[in-house]
Design a protein around this motif. Structure first.
Motif, PDB file in Angstrom:
ATOM      1  N   GLU A 285      91.837 128.312 -34.603  1.00 43.16           N
ATOM      2  CA  GLU A 285      91.361 128.806 -35.582  1.00 43.16           C
ATOM      3  C   GLU A 285      91.532 127.425 -36.552  1.00 43.16           C
ATOM      4  O   GLU A 285      91.394 126.849 -37.496  1.00 43.16           O
ATOM      5  N   ARG A 286      93.519 126.954 -36.014  1.00 44.75           N
ATOM      6  CA  ARG A 286      94.147 125.648 -36.324  1.00 44.75           C
ATOM      7  C   ARG A 286      93.112 123.869 -36.115  1.00 44.75           C
ATOM      8  O   ARG A 286      93.195 123.646 -37.005  1.00 44.75           O
ATOM      9  N   ALA A 287      92.144 124.349 -34.734  1.00 45.23           N
ATOM     10  CA  ALA A 287      91.692 123.469 -34.704  1.00 45.23           C
ATOM     11  C   ALA A 287      90.437 123.281 -35.383  1.00 45.23           C
ATOM     12  O   ALA A 287      90.102 121.553 -35.440  1.00 45.23           O
ATOM     13  N   LEU A 288      89.207 123.895 -35.792  1.00 48.11           N
ATOM     14  CA  LEU A 288      88.180 123.822 -36.903  1.00 48.11           C
ATOM     15  C   LEU A 288      89.108 123.587 -37.559  1.00 48.11           C
ATOM     16  O   LEU A 288      87.979 123.013 -38.773  1.00 48.11           O
ATOM     17  N   GLU A 289      89.995 124.183 -38.478  1.00 44.78           N
ATOM     18  CA  GLU A 289      90.480 124.013 -40.086  1.00 44.78           C
ATOM     19  C   GLU A 289      90.882 122.522 -39.542  1.00 44.78           C
ATOM     20  O   GLU A 289      90.095 121.898 -40.637  1.00 44.78           O
ATOM     21  N   LEU A 290      91.379 122.012 -39.164  1.00 42.12           N
ATOM     22  CA  LEU A 290      91.632 120.150 -38.968  1.00 42.12           C
ATOM     23  C   LEU A 290      90.018 120.093 -38.602  1.00 42.12           C
ATOM     24  O   LEU A 290      89.753 118.721 -39.347  1.00 42.12           O
ATOM     25  N   LEU A 291      89.429 119.849 -38.351  1.00 40.37           N
ATOM     26  CA  LEU A 291      87.997 119.541 -37.253  1.00 40.37           C
ATOM     27  C   LEU A 291      87.407 119.475 -38.352  1.00 40.37           C
ATOM     28  O   LEU A 291      86.330 118.172 -38.797  1.00 40.37           O
ATOM     29  N   VAL A 292      87.065 120.482 -39.107  1.00 39.11           N
ATOM     30  CA  VAL A 292      85.699 120.616 -39.929  1.00 39.11           C
ATOM     31  C   VAL A 292      86.182 120.646 -40.893  1.00 39.11           C
ATOM     32  O   VAL A 292      85.741 120.097 -42.252  1.00 39.11           O
ATOM     33  N   ALA A 293      87.085 121.896 -42.208  1.00 45.91           N
ATOM     34  CA  ALA A 293      87.394 121.684 -43.492  1.00 45.91           C
ATOM     35  C   ALA A 293      88.122 120.774 -43.937  1.00 45.91           C
ATOM     36  O   ALA A 293      87.553 120.093 -44.863  1.00 45.91           O
ATOM     37  N   ARG A 294      89.159 119.835 -43.157  1.00 43.28           N
ATOM     38  CA  ARG A 294      89.695 119.280 -43.302  1.00 43.28           C
ATOM     39  C   ARG A 294      88.868 117.061 -42.339  1.00 43.28           C
ATOM     40  O   ARG A 294      89.349 116.327 -43.171  1.00 43.28           O
ATOM     41  N   ASN A 295      87.978 117.725 -42.004  1.00 41.42           N
ATOM     42  CA  ASN A 295      87.261 116.471 -40.732  1.00 41.42           C
ATOM     43  C   ASN A 295      88.430 115.110 -40.320  1.00 41.42           C
ATOM     44  O   ASN A 295      88.439 114.216 -40.241  1.00 41.42           O
ATOM     45  N   LEU A 296      90.128 115.747 -40.091  1.00 45.61           N
ATOM     46  CA  LEU A 296      91.053 114.910 -39.272  1.00 45.61           C
ATOM     47  C   LEU A 296      90.196 114.571 -37.920  1.00 45.61           C
ATOM     48  O   LEU A 296      89.130 114.997 -37.268  1.00 45.61           O
ATOM     49  N   PRO A 297      90.780 112.827 -37.841  1.00 38.90           N
ATOM     50  CA  PRO A 297      90.224 112.358 -36.279  1.00 38.90           C
ATOM     51  C   PRO A 297      90.987 112.993 -34.851  1.00 38.90           C
ATOM     52  O   PRO A 297      91.797 113.575 -35.287  1.00 38.90           O
ATOM     53  N   ILE A 298      90.243 113.347 -34.440  1.00 38.60           N
ATOM     54  CA  ILE A 298      90.548 113.701 -33.222  1.00 38.60           C
ATOM     55  C   ILE A 298      92.346 113.917 -32.635  1.00 38.60           C
ATOM     56  O   ILE A 298      93.277 114.496 -31.989  1.00 38.60           O
ATOM     57  N   ALA A 299      92.563 112.846 -32.671  1.00 42.41           N
ATOM     58  CA  ALA A 299      93.869 111.913 -32.021  1.00 42.41           C
ATOM     59  C   ALA A 299      94.869 112.720 -32.679  1.00 42.41           C
ATOM     60  O   ALA A 299      95.588 113.219 -32.799  1.00 42.41           O
ATOM     61  N   HIS A 300      94.416 112.581 -33.734  1.00 38.44           N
ATOM     62  CA  HIS A 300      95.694 113.500 -35.192  1.00 38.44           C
ATOM     63  C   HIS A 300      95.443 114.838 -34.938  1.00 38.44           C
ATOM     64  O   HIS A 300      96.900 115.368 -35.027  1.00 38.44           O
ATOM     65  N   ILE A 301      94.039 115.999 -34.544  1.00 41.43           N
ATOM     66  CA  ILE A 301      94.027 117.231 -34.766  1.00 41.43           C
ATOM     67  C   ILE A 301      95.497 117.387 -33.210  1.00 41.43           C
ATOM     68  O   ILE A 301      95.935 118.609 -32.952  1.00 41.43           O
ATOM     69  N   ALA A 302      94.517 116.563 -32.187  1.00 45.43           N
ATOM     70  CA  ALA A 302      95.316 116.896 -30.895  1.00 45.43           C
ATOM     71  C   ALA A 302      97.165 116.550 -30.993  1.00 45.43           C
ATOM     72  O   ALA A 302      97.742 117.572 -30.622  1.00 45.43           O
ATOM     73  N   GLU A 303      97.203 115.833 -32.257  1.00 46.28           N
ATOM     74  CA  GLU A 303      99.172 115.511 -32.113  1.00 46.28           C
ATOM     75  C   GLU A 303      99.452 117.066 -32.643  1.00 46.28           C
ATOM     76  O   GLU A 303     100.728 117.094 -32.875  1.00 46.28           O
ATOM     77  N   ALA A 304      98.930 117.434 -33.946  1.00 43.25           N
ATOM     78  CA  ALA A 304      99.497 118.237 -34.849  1.00 43.25           C
ATOM     79  C   ALA A 304      99.113 119.368 -34.229  1.00 43.25           C
ATOM     80  O   ALA A 304     100.593 120.434 -34.575  1.00 43.25           O
TER      81      ALA A 304
END
Length: 334
Positions: A285-304
């Protein structure tokens, strides 16, 4: 039967209908570990993220312009579990609609119906409201639920219910109208159903009061169990969620809720899940929220989320969904 099994009937019915319509179910279910050979594995469930992913993939690969309506018309009444006999033996059509509104979430987690207004003694106005999720709902997913509901209400009323729909702009009003044989407008933002029936409060022919009371009591017990179970799971998720989610362990969460590790494991098992499954679901859920809804870079998602590096997150994502993050975004049109 418990509330999870009723939802599983719906999911299995959906998968069978996809197959009957010529869709490649194996491809649709790629990466969804709970589904094996086109069916839910025993004791497994599909969460809302996975269900919506299925629908985005299905629409993208289907030749049907109104796949949701086609699916809803073909779903077996058995897919609704005890809801069909409960509505069939309701005191009246109005009561049947009210029960459909109350118990819809036992069948599908995609959304719920709300009764907005009573226009007259023979008319009801309802809205279908999709649930919030890190994966946006596809309109065809909602249309499948609405169509199945209209089909069920039509069956129990001997086709006396007359429906008219107001749907979000951009949908194929003419095509949907032809399939459902009712007036359809596509000019707003909501899914609004007007249900009209002469004798809305008259007894349903052939109903059995004893059977009605039995199924009503059973449905109410299932709904209570679902709400209690969801409340418990939400509490656990609250203690799991936060920065560095990957590092969260069961002992820390058990201590936070004031129980032993073994007790927490037992309670999760009673809800048909485990700490590992719950954590994985929350990570998704969190990965998709950051990826799809917030459109963050992969590196930022992995770190978060607390992954050691991008490649580790990338492998985890592909294990969850069978595709890379970039491919996933492409599949859901983001």
């Amino acid at each position: 039967m418990d509330h999870r099994q009723i939802n599983n009937l719906w999911v299995n019915g959906l998968l069978q209908t996809f197959s009957a319509l010529g869709l490649d179910v194996a491809a649709l279910c790629r990466g969804i570990k709970s589904i094996e050979q086109g069916r839910l594995a025993p004791g497994q469930q599909v969460d809302l993220v996975e269900a919506r992913t299925l629908w985005h993939r299905a629409v993208a690969t289907s030749d049907f312009s109104n796949l949701g309506v086609e699916v809803g018309l073909r779903l077996s009444p058995r897919s609704t579990g005890l809801l069909f006999p409960l509505l069939l033996h309701s005191p009246s059509i109005r009561t049947a609609v009210e029960l459909l509104v109350r118990y819809q979430m036992l069948i599908s987690q995609n959304g719920l119906f709300r009764v907005n207004d009573i226009n007259s003694s023979n008319s009801l106005l309802c809205t279908y409201v999709p649930a919030r999720s890190s994966v946006a709902v596809h309109p065809q997913h909602s249309l499948s639920v609405i169509t199945a509901a209209l089909k069920t209400l039509g069956s129990i009323s001997s086709r006396r219910i007359r429906a008219s729909l107001c749907l979000p702009a951009g949908l194929d009003a003419e095509g949907i109208s032809a399939l459902l044989q009712c007036p359809v407008q596509a000019a707003g933002e909501l899914y609004i159903l007007e249900l009209a029936c002469e004798g809305m409060d008259e007894p349903i022919a052939g109903r059995d009061e004893h059977l009605y009371q039995l199924t009503l009591g059973y449905a109410e017990g299932l709904l209570r169990a679902q709400n209690a179970g969801q409340g418990f799971l939400d509490q656990i998720k609250h203690h799991m969620d936060g920065e560095q989610l990957v590092q969260t362990d069961i002992d820390t969460v058990a201590a936070a809720v004031g129980v032993t590790r073994r007790t927490l494991q037992r309670h999760l098992d009673d809800q048909g899940t485990s700490f590992r499954k719950l954590k994985e679901g929350l990570l998704k859920e969190r990965a998709l929220e950051l990826l799809v809804a917030r459109n963050l870079p992969i590196a930022h998602i992995a770190e978060a989320l607390g992954y050691a590096d991008v490649s580790t997150f990338h492998r985890a994502f592909k294990a969850w969904f069978g595709v890379t993050p970039r491919q996933f975004k492409s599949q859901i049109g983001s």
